[in-house]
Design an enzyme around this catalytic site. Structure first.
Site, PDB file in Angstrom:
ATOM      1  N   HIS A  88      10.334  79.285  58.595  1.00 19.81           N
ATOM      2  CA  HIS A  88      11.354  79.562  59.609  1.00 19.81           C
ATOM      3  C   HIS A  88      12.114  80.841  59.256  1.00 19.81           C
ATOM      4  O   HIS A  88      12.386  81.674  60.130  1.00 19.81           O
ATOM      5  CB  HIS A  88      12.362  78.411  59.707  1.00 19.81           C
ATOM      6  CG  HIS A  88      11.800  77.128  60.214  1.00 19.81           C
ATOM      7  ND1 HIS A  88      11.941  75.943  59.521  1.00 19.81           N
ATOM      8  CD2 HIS A  88      11.102  76.825  61.330  1.00 19.81           C
ATOM      9  CE1 HIS A  88      11.366  74.971  60.194  1.00 19.81           C
ATOM     10  NE2 HIS A  88      10.835  75.479  61.300  1.00 19.81           N
TER      11      HIS A  88
ATOM     12  N   LYS B  42      12.002  62.684  68.064  1.00 14.60           N
ATOM     13  CA  LYS B  42      11.545  62.914  66.700  1.00 14.60           C
ATOM     14  C   LYS B  42      12.458  62.157  65.742  1.00 14.60           C
ATOM     15  O   LYS B  42      13.672  62.216  65.863  1.00 14.60           O
ATOM     16  CB  LYS B  42      11.591  64.411  66.357  1.00 14.60           C
ATOM     17  CG  LYS B  42      10.556  65.241  67.073  1.00 14.60           C
ATOM     18  CD  LYS B  42      10.553  66.654  66.528  1.00 14.60           C
ATOM     19  CE  LYS B  42       9.443  67.480  67.142  1.00 14.60           C
ATOM     20  NZ  LYS B  42       9.393  68.835  66.559  1.00 14.60           N
TER      21      LYS B  42
ATOM     22  N   ARG C 193       1.587  79.172  63.857  1.00 19.24           N
ATOM     23  CA  ARG C 193       0.821  79.112  62.617  1.00 19.24           C
ATOM     24  C   ARG C 193      -0.672  79.100  62.886  1.00 19.24           C
ATOM     25  O   ARG C 193      -1.453  79.580  62.088  1.00 19.24           O
ATOM     26  CB  ARG C 193       1.181  77.847  61.831  1.00 19.24           C
ATOM     27  CG  ARG C 193       2.586  77.837  61.287  1.00 19.24           C
ATOM     28  CD  ARG C 193       2.879  76.485  60.694  1.00 19.24           C
ATOM     29  NE  ARG C 193       2.723  75.482  61.743  1.00 19.24           N
ATOM     30  CZ  ARG C 193       3.535  74.477  61.967  1.00 19.24           C
ATOM     31  NH1 ARG C 193       4.559  74.281  61.191  1.00 19.24           N
ATOM     32  NH2 ARG C 193       3.321  73.630  62.943  1.00 19.24           N
TER      33      ARG C 193
ATOM     34  N   SER D 138       7.928  71.874  58.521  1.00 25.88           N
ATOM     35  CA  SER D 138       8.909  70.890  58.057  1.00 25.88           C
ATOM     36  C   SER D 138       8.219  69.577  57.692  1.00 25.88           C
ATOM     37  O   SER D 138       8.592  68.910  56.727  1.00 25.88           O
ATOM     38  CB  SER D 138       9.966  70.643  59.137  1.00 25.88           C
ATOM     39  OG  SER D 138      10.728  71.798  59.356  1.00 25.88           O
TER      40      SER D 138
END
Length: 160
Positions: free
Chosen positions: A17, A41, A90, A127
């Site tokens: 990040h 989440k 990514r 994460s």
């Protein structure tokens, strides 16, 4: 370009990040890092703590502001009068998901999304990976800012 929003749950904020934020702040006069409270989440770190950790990790930037938000990103963007969002990618799986969100945001509020590919040495980092490594007693020192490492050391997160 002037302002951009970089949203995420940041549970926790990672060095990946930070890479996206550092590169974004060179492209825009102001970057708002928007920490999302997403009921879909299950966060390891409480919402308020995620805001504090993210703020502390980014305090060395002069043109980055951290805020928390709930609800639709486009509503926050309207409130802040910003129409550009930054998203890090990514891999192709990220692209498929992020492209769908970009299309929805464009439909809802004429929001433009700019995708930044992560730096090659950060492409594995998320994460989720950080939490998994931490919860299995692995070494996350190269994955997160020092403030996050200190937070994990001080809080008993294994039982959450």
């Amino acid at each position: 370009m002037s302002k951009v929003i970089y949203p995420g749950t940041f549970d926790p904020i990672t060095n990946g990040h930070l890479d996206i934020i550092e590169r974004s702040e060179k492209l825009f006069s102001s970057v708002i890092v928007a920490v999302a409270k997403n009921p879909n989440k299950k966060a390891l770190i409480p919402f308020e703590d995620r805001i504090i950790l993210t703020t502390e990790a980014l305090k060395h930037f002069t043109n980055v502001e951290v805020i928390g938000f709930e609800g639709l990103l486009v509503n926050l963007m309207k409130e802040k009068n910003i129409n550009v969002v930054i998203r890090g990618l990514r891999n192709t799986i990220d692209f498929e998901y992020e492209r769908q969100l970009a299309d929805v945001n464009k439909q809802l509020a004429a929001v433009e999304t700019i995708f930044l590919a992560t730096s090659a040495n950060r492409g594995y980092l998320s994460s989720t990976v950080v939490k998994d490594v931490f919860l299995h007693h692995g070494d996350i020192r190269t994955m997160v800012p020092e403030k996050v490492l200190n937070y994990f050391s001080k809080h008993s997160l294994e039982n959450k």
